[in-house]
Write a protein that holds these residues in place. Structure first.
Motif, mmCIF file in Angstrom:
data_model
loop_
_atom_site.group_PDB
_atom_site.id
_atom_site.type_symbol
_atom_site.label_atom_id
_atom_site.label_comp_id
_atom_site.label_asym_id
_atom_site.label_seq_id
_atom_site.Cartn_x
_atom_site.Cartn_y
_atom_site.Cartn_z
ATOM 1 N N ILE A 33 -13.154 39.197 -100.565
ATOM 2 C CA ILE A 33 -12.367 38.041 -100.135
ATOM 3 C C ILE A 33 -12.148 38.147 -98.635
ATOM 4 O O ILE A 33 -11.730 39.195 -98.134
ATOM 5 N N SER A 34 -12.441 37.062 -97.923
ATOM 6 C CA SER A 34 -12.229 37.001 -96.471
ATOM 7 C C SER A 34 -11.365 35.782 -96.175
ATOM 8 O O SER A 34 -11.735 34.653 -96.516
ATOM 9 N N ASN A 35 -10.231 36.008 -95.543
ATOM 10 C CA ASN A 35 -9.259 34.942 -95.286
ATOM 11 C C ASN A 35 -9.107 34.762 -93.776
ATOM 12 O O ASN A 35 -8.658 35.663 -93.077
ATOM 13 N N LEU A 36 -9.471 33.593 -93.280
ATOM 14 C CA LEU A 36 -9.303 33.240 -91.872
ATOM 15 C C LEU A 36 -8.304 32.107 -91.694
ATOM 16 O O LEU A 36 -8.239 31.500 -90.629
ATOM 17 N N GLY A 37 -7.526 31.824 -92.737
ATOM 18 C CA GLY A 37 -6.554 30.743 -92.646
ATOM 19 C C GLY A 37 -5.486 30.996 -91.607
ATOM 20 O O GLY A 37 -5.012 30.051 -90.956
ATOM 21 N N MET A 38 -5.099 32.275 -91.406
ATOM 22 C CA MET A 38 -4.064 32.566 -90.418
ATOM 23 C C MET A 38 -4.538 32.325 -88.989
ATOM 24 O O MET A 38 -3.740 32.287 -88.067
ATOM 25 N N PHE A 39 -5.849 32.163 -88.787
ATOM 26 C CA PHE A 39 -6.392 31.871 -87.461
ATOM 27 C C PHE A 39 -6.645 30.382 -87.247
ATOM 28 O O PHE A 39 -7.267 29.994 -86.252
ATOM 29 N N GLY A 40 -6.212 29.553 -88.182
ATOM 30 C CA GLY A 40 -6.362 28.116 -88.033
ATOM 31 C C GLY A 40 -7.717 27.588 -88.455
ATOM 32 O O GLY A 40 -8.056 26.439 -88.158
ATOM 33 N N ILE A 41 -8.514 28.379 -89.167
ATOM 34 C CA ILE A 41 -9.835 27.947 -89.618
ATOM 35 C C ILE A 41 -9.672 27.170 -90.920
ATOM 36 O O ILE A 41 -9.133 27.685 -91.899
ATOM 37 N N SER A 42 -10.157 25.930 -90.919
ATOM 38 C CA SER A 42 -9.987 25.085 -92.102
ATOM 39 C C SER A 42 -10.924 25.488 -93.229
ATOM 40 O O SER A 42 -10.581 25.373 -94.411
ATOM 41 N N GLY A 43 -12.113 25.970 -92.902
ATOM 42 C CA GLY A 43 -13.067 26.382 -93.919
ATOM 43 C C GLY A 43 -14.280 27.028 -93.260
ATOM 44 O O GLY A 43 -14.644 26.690 -92.135
ATOM 45 N N PHE A 44 -14.920 27.956 -93.974
ATOM 46 C CA PHE A 44 -16.094 28.624 -93.429
ATOM 47 C C PHE A 44 -16.870 29.236 -94.576
ATOM 48 O O PHE A 44 -16.408 29.277 -95.730
ATOM 49 N N SER A 45 -18.082 29.711 -94.275
ATOM 50 C CA SER A 45 -18.939 30.369 -95.253
ATOM 51 C C SER A 45 -19.126 31.813 -94.829
ATOM 52 O O SER A 45 -19.576 32.079 -93.713
ATOM 53 N N SER A 62 -19.617 32.150 -101.504
ATOM 54 C CA SER A 62 -20.996 32.511 -101.181
ATOM 55 C C SER A 62 -21.490 33.424 -102.293
ATOM 56 O O SER A 62 -20.901 34.478 -102.548
ATOM 57 N N SER A 63 -22.570 33.032 -102.956
ATOM 58 C CA SER A 63 -23.048 33.772 -104.124
ATOM 59 C C SER A 63 -24.515 34.135 -103.960
ATOM 60 O O SER A 63 -25.281 33.441 -103.293
ATOM 61 N N ASP A 64 -24.886 35.244 -104.579
ATOM 62 C CA ASP A 64 -26.266 35.706 -104.608
ATOM 63 C C ASP A 64 -27.003 34.943 -105.703
ATOM 64 O O ASP A 64 -26.673 35.066 -106.889
ATOM 65 N N GLY A 65 -27.992 34.147 -105.308
ATOM 66 C CA GLY A 65 -28.706 33.329 -106.276
ATOM 67 C C GLY A 65 -29.444 34.113 -107.336
ATOM 68 O O GLY A 65 -29.770 33.567 -108.398
ATOM 69 N N ARG A 66 -29.702 35.386 -107.105
ATOM 70 C CA ARG A 66 -30.370 36.214 -108.111
ATOM 71 C C ARG A 66 -29.435 36.582 -109.256
ATOM 72 O O ARG A 66 -29.904 36.902 -110.352
ATOM 73 N N LEU A 67 -28.130 36.573 -109.004
ATOM 74 C CA LEU A 67 -27.144 36.971 -110.002
ATOM 75 C C LEU A 67 -26.288 35.808 -110.484
ATOM 76 O O LEU A 67 -25.979 35.704 -111.666
ATOM 77 N N VAL A 68 -25.881 34.955 -109.559
ATOM 78 C CA VAL A 68 -24.971 33.849 -109.867
ATOM 79 C C VAL A 68 -25.661 32.551 -109.461
ATOM 80 O O VAL A 68 -25.858 32.279 -108.262
ATOM 81 N N ASP A 69 -26.052 31.755 -110.437
ATOM 82 C CA ASP A 69 -26.684 30.478 -110.120
ATOM 83 C C ASP A 69 -25.619 29.438 -109.789
ATOM 84 O O ASP A 69 -24.410 29.709 -109.854
ATOM 85 N N ASP A 70 -26.068 28.243 -109.435
ATOM 86 C CA ASP A 70 -25.131 27.203 -108.993
ATOM 87 C C ASP A 70 -24.169 26.795 -110.103
ATOM 88 O O ASP A 70 -22.990 26.516 -109.848
ATOM 89 N N GLU A 71 -24.645 26.758 -111.346
ATOM 90 C CA GLU A 71 -23.761 26.367 -112.451
ATOM 91 C C GLU A 71 -22.668 27.403 -112.671
ATOM 92 O O GLU A 71 -21.490 27.060 -112.847
ATOM 93 N N LEU A 72 -23.052 28.683 -112.645
ATOM 94 C CA LEU A 72 -22.054 29.742 -112.830
ATOM 95 C C LEU A 72 -21.069 29.779 -111.670
ATOM 96 O O LEU A 72 -19.864 30.015 -111.871
ATOM 97 N N ALA A 73 -21.552 29.524 -110.452
ATOM 98 C CA ALA A 73 -20.657 29.491 -109.291
ATOM 99 C C ALA A 73 -19.660 28.338 -109.407
ATOM 100 O O ALA A 73 -18.474 28.494 -109.069
#
Length: 491
Positions: free
Chosen positions: A405-417, A460-471
């Motif tokens: 888990i990476s949290n940048l909310g305290m730096f004013g970032i609205s969203g990131f990958s 952000s998911s590894d497509g080899r393990l977690v496909d789009d439906e599972l994500a």
């Protein structure tokens, strides 16, 4: 002593006859040899080697010695502080004795694993008479490392080609395509000023020369033969340069103003080097997939205020960690890692929490997060973050992990990958909370305008393990758990 020497000579004479060999061996065993005296040979040492304090560690920096020469050392005592590729770790002694000799000074960088860093002697021995091993791995001292960094690198050696530098003439840098054209048609680049950046003779320059020559017949010239007679030193000194900009950027000189084009080299710590290597490995070997969802955190903020009245301080990030752990327990397929053998589903839910430090990004781990309450998670995270910023994390506190888990909310970032931390399958990026105006409808059908606190999270998911439906299913379950924080106490 003379009697001992005469006795030895007598034994040697007796040893000349085959029948007296057993008697001679017995008498030699009773003799005392001056060359084998412990006082002359020195005290046998116990070697202290540079250990591997993390799985990815190849070398380390010796930050500080916590013991001095001549001090008594017991098992478990802190000997020194070593900066690994993850943090600054204290090296504890595994033997009792006296620190006799420090082989590697404080501040020495890039000490290879297995290098000799210190010598111990047993208690009661004269530590000043410690025997220094002859064959030791050479470790650069801090002064040598600094002086080696200041020395300019040797210029690379180039293979011989048709276009050779002529003494007294400025050497022209050629692009690969321009070099091929010049060698094929036997052209001399010194007669034309290059137009490329930093004085590089480009393909267009070579084609323009070819047009001026007016021939397309290829002529091969000998590699060692100069194309034109060399220019004399006086003529070369008075001739104007072929281009205005230098072929290599100038080097900055301490104490003098910076010239245009200068730069300053910043040494990268071991942690920075490992971060750069692992991020490059992640982005080039893991097929990243991204999915985002908006979560309503009104109930989380309301519960925080209620707990604050009882002097219980819980952050939003603590609820996020708990919600992610509960979701992983509900969906164990996401709690997996990838190795050369394939996917590995993990039984323990260990959440890696990204913490920014002066040395770089560190990810201490909350072990078995699903079994811990939000209050316990808050206490663990605060302790780990404090140790991470001080560089005091132990290897078991940052090695492993099944989800990040990476949290940048305290730096004013609205969203990131975020970039996946291998070999994990996913990382959750948390953005800043915001106020959204929405229309809500009550049971009677009346519509009102209300304000909600929303937050965007991106998986952000590894497509080899977690496909789009599972994500997508994971994000839906995470949203449901986070928006109902009271239900988290059930798990």
């Amino acid at each position: 002593m003379a009697a001992s020497l005469l006795g030895s000579l007598g034994v040697l004479r007796a040893a000349l006859t085959p029948r007296s060999l057993p008697l001679a061996a017995a008498q030699l065993g009773r003799c005392r040899y001056v060359g084998s005296s412990r006082r002359l040979l020195g005290v046998a040492p116990l070697k202290v080697l540079m250990p591997a304090l993390s799985p990815t560690m190849e070398k380390g920096n010796l930050v500080k010695w916590l013991k001095k020469e001549g001090e008594t050392v017991n098992v478990g005592d802190a000997l020194c502080e070593i900066e690994t590729d993850k943090a600054v770790v204290t090296l504890d002694s595994s033997d009792d004795g006296v620190l006799a000799k420090i082989m590697v000074e404080e501040g020495t960088k890039d000490v290879i694993l297995g290098s000799l860093i210190a010598l111990l002697v047993a208690e009661g021995e004269d530590w000043k008479q410690v025997e220094i091993p002859v064959e030791t791995t050479s470790v650069p001292s801090p002064v040598q490392s600094a002086s080696a960094a200041m020395e300019p690198a040797a210029p690379p050696a180039y293979s011989s080609s048709v276009v050779q530098p002529v003494p007294g003439r400025r050497e022209t840098r050629l692009s690969p395509a321009a070099r091929q054209i010049l060698e094929t048609h036997g052209l001399d680049p010194s007669s034309t000023a290059p137009t490329g950046p930093r004085g590089i003779f480009t393909k267009e320059d070579a084609l323009n020369m070819l047009k001026l020559k007016g021939t397309m017949t290829p002529t091969r010239t000998a590699a060692s033969a100069p194309l034109q007679p060399p220019v004399k030193g006086s003529e070369a000194a008075t001739s104007p340069p072929g281009y205005a900009r230098p072929s290599t950027p100038p080097i900055s000189i301490p104490g003098q103003p910076l010239a245009p084009g200068t730069f300053t080299e910043i040494p990268a710590s071991n942690i920075r080097q490992v971060i750069a290597r692992r991020l490059t490995e992640s982005k080039t070997t893991i097929p990243h997939s991204y999915a985002s969802i908006d979560c309503n955190i009104d109930q989380v903020l309301k519960l925080r205020k209620q707990l604050a009245k009882d002097d219980i301080k819980i952050s939003v990030n603590d609820f996020i960690i708990k919600a992610a752990a509960v979701t992983l327990k509900q969906m164990p397929d996401v709690n997996s890692t990838w190795s050369n053998e394939g996917p590995h589903q993990l039984s323990s839910i260990d959440i890696s929490v990204a913490v920014a430090t002066d040395r770089g990004l560190v990810t201490p781990i909350v072990r078995d997060a699903a079994t811990k309450g939000v209050g316990e998670i808050s206490t663990v995270v605060k302790t780990l973050a404090k140790k991470a910023k001080a560089g005091k994390l132990r290897p078991e506190e940052y090695q492993g992990g099944s989800f990040s888990i990476s949290n940048l909310g305290m730096f004013g970032i609205s969203g990131f990958s975020a970039i996946i931390n291998p070999p994990q399958a996913c990382i959750l990026a948390i953005g800043q909370s915001r106020h959204d105006l929405t229309i809500s409808e009550d049971d009677k059908g009346n519509r009102t305008l209300c304000r909600k606190d929303m937050m965007t999270v991106t998986l952000s998911s590894d497509g080899r393990l977690v496909d789009d439906e599972l994500a997508s299913q994971f994000l839906e379950s995470f949203k449901l758990n986070l928006e109902n924080p009271k239900l988290l106490a059930v798990f």
